[in-house]
Motif scaffolding. Structure first.
Motif, PDB file in Angstrom:
ATOM      1  N   UNK A  36       0.828  -1.212   0.000  1.00 21.34           N
ATOM      2  CA  UNK A  36       0.000   0.000   0.000  1.00 21.34           C
ATOM      3  C   UNK A  36       0.864   1.266   0.000  1.00 21.34           C
ATOM      4  N   UNK A  37       2.085   1.150   0.553  1.00 17.85           N
ATOM      5  CA  UNK A  37       3.010   2.294   0.458  1.00 17.85           C
ATOM      6  C   UNK A  37       3.397   2.520  -0.998  1.00 17.85           C
ATOM      7  N   UNK A  38       3.621   1.424  -1.708  1.00 20.39           N
ATOM      8  CA  UNK A  38       3.931   1.536  -3.132  1.00 20.39           C
ATOM      9  C   UNK A  38       2.727   2.119  -3.870  1.00 20.39           C
ATOM     10  N   UNK A  39       1.541   1.655  -3.483  1.00 23.40           N
ATOM     11  CA  UNK A  39       0.323   2.186  -4.103  1.00 23.40           C
ATOM     12  C   UNK A  39       0.232   3.699  -3.891  1.00 23.40           C
ATOM     13  N   UNK A  40       0.596   4.165  -2.677  1.00 25.87           N
ATOM     14  CA  UNK A  40       0.568   5.613  -2.394  1.00 25.87           C
ATOM     15  C   UNK A  40       1.513   6.347  -3.338  1.00 25.87           C
ATOM     16  N   UNK A  41       2.734   5.787  -3.502  1.00 28.40           N
ATOM     17  CA  UNK A  41       3.694   6.419  -4.418  1.00 28.40           C
ATOM     18  C   UNK A  41       3.080   6.533  -5.808  1.00 28.40           C
ATOM     19  N   UNK A  42       2.485   5.434  -6.264  1.00 34.82           N
ATOM     20  CA  UNK A  42       1.946   5.425  -7.631  1.00 34.82           C
ATOM     21  C   UNK A  42       0.804   6.437  -7.765  1.00 34.82           C
ATOM     22  N   UNK A  43      -0.085   6.488  -6.776  1.00 34.58           N
ATOM     23  CA  UNK A  43      -1.201   7.442  -6.843  1.00 34.58           C
ATOM     24  C   UNK A  43      -0.687   8.885  -6.886  1.00 34.58           C
ATOM     25  N   UNK A  44       0.201   9.214  -5.938  1.00 40.05           N
ATOM     26  CA  UNK A  44       0.676  10.607  -5.886  1.00 40.05           C
ATOM     27  C   UNK A  44       1.476  10.951  -7.137  1.00 40.05           C
ATOM     28  N   UNK A  45       2.288   9.990  -7.608  1.00 40.11           N
ATOM     29  CA  UNK A  45       3.049  10.219  -8.846  1.00 40.11           C
ATOM     30  C   UNK A  45       2.113  10.545 -10.001  1.00 40.11           C
ATOM     31  N   UNK A  46       1.034   9.720 -10.118  1.00 41.65           N
ATOM     32  CA  UNK A  46       0.128   9.904 -11.256  1.00 41.65           C
ATOM     33  C   UNK A  46      -0.558  11.262 -11.190  1.00 41.65           C
ATOM     34  N   UNK A  47      -1.158  11.573 -10.017  1.00 44.21           N
ATOM     35  CA  UNK A  47      -1.909  12.834  -9.923  1.00 44.21           C
ATOM     36  C   UNK A  47      -0.972  14.023 -10.123  1.00 44.21           C
ATOM     37  N   UNK A  48       0.197  13.967  -9.470  1.00 50.27           N
ATOM     38  CA  UNK A  48       1.128  15.082  -9.589  1.00 50.27           C
ATOM     39  C   UNK A  48       1.598  15.263 -11.029  1.00 50.27           C
ATOM     40  N   UNK A  49       1.800  14.154 -11.738  1.00 50.40           N
ATOM     41  CA  UNK A  49       2.251  14.259 -13.130  1.00 50.40           C
ATOM     42  C   UNK A  49       1.201  14.960 -13.979  1.00 50.40           C
ATOM     43  N   UNK A  50      -0.083  14.623 -13.753  1.00 49.84           N
ATOM     44  CA  UNK A  50      -1.154  15.290 -14.506  1.00 49.84           C
ATOM     45  C   UNK A  50      -1.132  16.790 -14.209  1.00 49.84           C
ATOM     46  N   UNK A  51      -0.960  17.144 -12.913  1.00 47.98           N
ATOM     47  CA  UNK A  51      -0.897  18.552 -12.522  1.00 47.98           C
ATOM     48  C   UNK A  51       0.261  19.261 -13.220  1.00 47.98           C
ATOM     49  N   UNK A  52       1.418  18.597 -13.243  1.00 48.35           N
ATOM     50  CA  UNK A  52       2.603  19.236 -13.831  1.00 48.35           C
ATOM     51  C   UNK A  52       2.417  19.461 -15.324  1.00 48.35           C
ATOM     52  N   UNK A  53       1.709  18.528 -15.950  1.00 48.88           N
ATOM     53  CA  UNK A  53       1.422  18.680 -17.374  1.00 48.88           C
ATOM     54  C   UNK A  53       0.556  19.929 -17.577  1.00 48.88           C
ATOM     55  N   UNK A  54      -0.465  20.065 -16.722  1.00 47.55           N
ATOM     56  CA  UNK A  54      -1.324  21.250 -16.798  1.00 47.55           C
ATOM     57  C   UNK A  54      -0.518  22.521 -16.587  1.00 47.55           C
ATOM     58  N   UNK A  55       0.399  22.471 -15.624  1.00 48.89           N
ATOM     59  CA  UNK A  55       1.240  23.629 -15.327  1.00 48.89           C
ATOM     60  C   UNK A  55       2.086  24.009 -16.546  1.00 48.89           C
ATOM     61  N   UNK A  56       2.602  22.978 -17.221  1.00 47.23           N
ATOM     62  CA  UNK A  56       3.427  23.222 -18.406  1.00 47.23           C
ATOM     63  C   UNK A  56       2.642  23.993 -19.460  1.00 47.23           C
ATOM     64  N   UNK A  57       1.391  23.541 -19.698  1.00 47.52           N
ATOM     65  CA  UNK A  57       0.599  24.197 -20.736  1.00 47.52           C
ATOM     66  C   UNK A  57       0.159  25.601 -20.307  1.00 47.52           C
ATOM     67  N   UNK A  58      -0.140  25.742 -19.010  1.00 49.10           N
ATOM     68  CA  UNK A  58      -0.539  27.060 -18.500  1.00 49.10           C
ATOM     69  C   UNK A  58       0.598  28.062 -18.691  1.00 49.10           C
ATOM     70  N   UNK A  59       1.814  27.646 -18.300  1.00 48.25           N
ATOM     71  CA  UNK A  59       2.948  28.560 -18.428  1.00 48.25           C
ATOM     72  C   UNK A  59       3.255  28.857 -19.880  1.00 48.25           C
ATOM     73  N   UNK A  60       3.074  27.838 -20.738  1.00 44.51           N
ATOM     74  CA  UNK A  60       3.366  28.061 -22.147  1.00 44.51           C
ATOM     75  C   UNK A  60       2.385  29.075 -22.730  1.00 44.51           C
TER      76      UNK A  60
END
Ligand SMILES: Nc1ncnc2c1ncn2[C@@H]1O[C@H](COP(=O)(O)OP(=O)(O)O)[C@@H](O)[C@H]1O
Ligand SMILES: [Mg+2]
Lengths: 262, 320
Positions: free
Chosen positions: B274-298
């Motif tokens: 479940x600790x690994x699951x937490x890593x995967x969940x946070x990684x996934x959500x954060x990656x989507x956010x960062x993608x949004x941030x990239x497009x916003x800044x662009x």
């Protein structure tokens, strides 16, 4: 009652009486007396650091003066005189006083995030609450007058310095001011662009605008100016008809300055 | 463009016979190959460990990381992030304006706020806000100090109009949101302040000379220009906030992602997957956010690049 020491709303647009201004212990203005009549073009010249910009900024109360009095169109700038005492005006009242005074800066200071048209419309719409459609109409007329109607949709960053300064003049005119202040409007321009800005200013003067112009363009001062004021060390050293002051300066300091710039 | 090329050619070596293209032997980098081989080896060992080590228990993890409580946890995390950031940004603008205002009282209050909320860790804030109910069992609206002045005036009763049970208002969710939003407000205040101070003072002067009042000036001139300085760090703050929502498990807010994943681990006595699951969940959500941030800044810098392109175009046109 409150009007007793106020110059009546006569032909004098600007009246400065013994205006003093200090920054901390540095005394920049040391008693300026000056009158500008309606329709007059008053050119102010003097060496760098003599307080020309500071005085101009005192006229529209961007700077608070420490002593003396300054009236524009019979209104004491920044204060209300009541029972022999001066009361500071509230921020909104000072803002209201400035609406009648246009100002043009050496570095243009256009709003870079707005198109040229939006720059000119901004103050009428936001400050005077003019309807957008009529503000747009006025703005286009003004841009036409300064020869930039075709640049209405451009952003300031894409214009040359001369074009930016002409937009800045149009922006100030959009508030329909009774007095225009110019602080070295051509000093930041490449030499070949100076003429287009001076032409616009000359046109304004011909239309009867009251103007105070800080400038190093002695040709403009001679041809367009009604009076020439020479400032040095925070005081008016001499003033008069431009041709006479330039051709036959009475003070040694004036002579020394003119010999350097002419 | 074409005329420029001609000029270049005219200035080049005399024709005929343009110089031969260079065909040199490139410099070799043997170190790069050694490093690549080494990293490949380490990666292979890591993947082998992931597959063979029983502790990962992948089937168990996959079976449990998409259960309903976990998905509700994901939703809570997202809602908390968005609300805390929205409140934080509004607070940040207000506090930044307070600090830059000429009013010494407002300026000091703004400083005090940023000082406190930047100095206390978010984890401590979360636990603190979870226990605020200790201070007051009821929240009441009315005139202050009524228990002192009402008897003095010979009045009985109280001067309170509204009264709530603290537990009804300060739910775990509200406590968590307050802790995160107030803390975020302090960081955003610093970001907004830096943004406002980055705007050329000549802009303020020009607007004042046009008769603009301070509120209009802020809304129409300074804030819009400050945005290009404010937006990039705000994106980083949002990513950080997303991760910090895991702290509200200690309020405790039980509907939150980290709490739920941990609960499954504790219940099944198999915490590691479940600790690994937490890593995967946070990684996934954060990656989507960062993608949004990239497009916003662009999209924020697009205006500049368009302007630049148009300048170049007019220069080209002028030359032809
Ligand atoms: N905001 C300020 N704070 C302190 N000193 C100032 C400020 N503005 C101007 N000064 C000083 O006042 C003097 C006059 O400046 P200024 O009015 O700009 O002169 P001018 O426009 O004639 O060149 C200069 O010595 C300048 O350094
Ligand atoms: Mg100056």
């Amino acid at each position: 009652m409150t009007e007793e020491s106020t110059p009546a709303a006569d032909e004098r647009v600007v009246v400065a009486e013994s205006v003093h201004k200090s920054y901390g212990r540095l005394e920049v203005l040391r008693g300026i007396d000056l009158e500008v009549r309606r329709g007059e073009v008053c050119c102010v010249v003097g060496p760098s650091g003599s307080g020309k910009s500071t005085f101009l900024r005192c006229i529209n109360h961007l700077e608070k003066i420490n002593a003396g009095r300054l009236w524009v169109n019979g209104h004491l700038m920044g204060y209300r005189q009541k029972g022999g005492k001066l009361h500071e005006l509230r921020e909104s009242e000072v803002a209201a006083q400035r609406r009648d005074i246009g100002m043009v800066f050496q570095r243009f200071n256009l709003f870079p995030h707005m198109s040229v048209l939006a720059n000119v419309m901004e103050a009428p719409v936001q400050v005077k609450r003019v309807a957008r459609s009529s503000a747009r109409e006025t703005a286009m007329e003004l841009l036409d007058r300064v020869g930039l109607a075709d640049k209405a949709g451009s952003y300031p960053g894409r214009l040359s310095g001369g074009q930016q300064q002409r937009v800045a003049i149009a922006r100030a005119l959009a508030m329909n001011p009774s007095l225009m202040l110019f602080d070295e409007p051509t000093s930041a321009l490449d030499p070949e662009l100076v003429g287009e800005v001076l032409d616009v200013m000359q046109g304004l003067a011909a239309d009867g605008m009251t103007m105070v112009v800080v400038t190093h363009e002695m040709g403009f001062a001679r041809e367009v100016g009604d009076t020439l004021v020479f400032m040095d060390g925070g005081v008016v050293v001499e003033s008069g008809v431009p041709r006479e002051v330039l051709g036959n300066p009475r003070h040694e300091r004036t002579r020394a300055f003119l010999s350097k710039v002419l | 463009m074409s005329s420029e090329n001609e000029n270049l050619r005219a200035a080049g070596p005399p024709r005929p016979g343009a110089p031969e293209a260079i065909r040199a032997v490139p410099v070799r980098y043997p170190g790069r190959w050694v490093a690549a081989a080494l990293i490949l080896l380490l990666a292979a060992m890591f993947v082998h460990m992931l597959i063979t080590n029983e502790a990962f228990n992948w089937p168990f993890m996959v079976a449990n990381m998409f259960t309903e409580p976990v998905l509700i946890g994901v939703r809570t995390t997202l809602v908390l992030t968005v609300l805390a950031m929205l409140i934080g940004i509004v607070l940040g603008v207000v506090v930044a304006v307070m600090r830059l205002s000429g009013n010494p009282v407002l300026s000091f209050v703004g400083w005090l706020y940023t000082w406190f909320f930047r100095a206390v860790p978010r984890l401590v804030l979360c636990v603190l806000f979870g226990n605020l109910g200790v201070l007051y069992s009821r929240v009441e609206l009315g005139l202050p100090f009524d228990n002192y002045w009402m008897p003095l005036l010979g009045l009985s009763g109280d001067a309170r109009f509204l009264s709530f049970d603290t537990r009804d208002i300060l739910t775990a969710f509200v406590a968590a949101l307050l802790a995160l939003a107030l803390s975020e407000g302090a960081y955003m205040a610093e970001i907004v302040r830096a943004g406002l101070q980055s705007v050329d003072p000549g802009q303020t002067e020009a607007a004042q000379a046009l008769g603009m009042r301070r509120s209009t000036l802020l809304r129409r001139i300074t804030l819009p220009q400050a945005l290009r300085v404010i937006v990039p760090p705000t994106g980083n703050e949002t990513t950080a906030m997303l991760k910090d929502t895991s702290l509200v498990a200690y309020v405790p807010l039980t509907t939150e992602l980290w709490f739920q994943l941990q609960a499954i681990g504790n219940r099944t006595f198999d915490p590691f997957p479940m600790l690994v699951a937490a890593c995967i969940w946070y990684l996934s959500i954060t990656s989507v956010f960062m993608l949004g941030q990239y497009f916003l800044e662009r999209s924020f810098t697009k205006g500049d690049r368009q302007a630049q392109a148009e300048v170049t175009m007019t220069q080209v046109r002028a030359k032809n």
